[in-house]
Design a protein around this motif. Sequence first.
Motif, short mmCIF file in Angstrom:
data_model
loop_
_atom_site.label_atom_id
_atom_site.label_comp_id
_atom_site.label_asym_id
_atom_site.label_seq_id
_atom_site.Cartn_x
_atom_site.Cartn_y
_atom_site.Cartn_z
N UNK A 15 0.83 -1.20 0.00
CA UNK A 15 0.00 0.00 0.00
C UNK A 15 0.87 1.25 0.00
N UNK A 16 0.39 2.28 -0.68
CA UNK A 16 1.08 3.57 -0.64
C UNK A 16 0.73 4.32 0.65
N UNK A 17 -0.52 4.21 1.09
CA UNK A 17 -0.99 4.93 2.28
C UNK A 17 -1.70 3.93 3.19
N UNK A 18 -1.05 3.57 4.27
CA UNK A 18 -1.56 2.54 5.16
C UNK A 18 -2.89 2.93 5.79
N UNK A 19 -3.03 4.18 6.18
CA UNK A 19 -4.27 4.61 6.84
C UNK A 19 -5.47 4.56 5.89
N UNK A 20 -5.26 4.96 4.65
CA UNK A 20 -6.35 4.91 3.66
C UNK A 20 -6.76 3.47 3.42
N UNK A 21 -5.78 2.59 3.25
CA UNK A 21 -6.09 1.17 3.02
C UNK A 21 -6.77 0.55 4.23
N UNK A 22 -6.23 0.82 5.41
CA UNK A 22 -6.81 0.28 6.65
C UNK A 22 -8.26 0.74 6.79
N UNK A 23 -8.52 2.02 6.54
CA UNK A 23 -9.87 2.55 6.67
C UNK A 23 -10.83 1.84 5.72
N UNK A 24 -10.40 1.54 4.51
CA UNK A 24 -11.27 0.83 3.57
C UNK A 24 -11.70 -0.51 4.15
N UNK A 25 -10.72 -1.30 4.63
CA UNK A 25 -11.04 -2.64 5.14
C UNK A 25 -11.87 -2.59 6.42
N UNK A 26 -11.60 -1.62 7.29
CA UNK A 26 -12.31 -1.57 8.58
C UNK A 26 -13.63 -0.79 8.48
N UNK A 27 -13.59 0.42 7.94
CA UNK A 27 -14.78 1.26 7.93
C UNK A 27 -15.76 0.91 6.82
#
Length: 139
Positions: A15-27
């Motif tokens: 991933x380029x941006x961990x927070x953006x990717x994490x948010x997709x999977x969680x939120x």
Amino acid sequence: MAFTVSKIDHIGVACKDLEVSKKFYTDILGLECTGEEAVPSQGVKTVFIKCGPNLIELLVDITENNDGPIGKYIAKNGQGIQHVALLVDDLVAAIADVQAKGGVMIDKAPRGGAGGMDIAFVHPKSVGILLELCTPHKA
């Protein structure tokens, strides 16, 4: 065979941006984040997302110049699946057996990975994808 593969443990996603990717999977997908961990020796920060009995490992480069393995992968291939990890019961035996049968190992011995695992990578030229063999670290 001197070892057993029990399941796909996780799929590693660069991933380029961990927070953006994490948010997709969680939120958005409603999946659970089970932990975050920096692994400076590998130049990565990881986030594990639980998906049924398996995990998705989100990986981002944390090296100064984005020249770690994940940074290089993204520069060459863009974001996406970087590796698949198989859970084995005996990592030392798995490394030896893969090599004895003509497979090419990147790691000739287990090394520490994220999530309390010992890991070793099989070279993509042996299987067409970067394949991680992993087992829980034994103290």
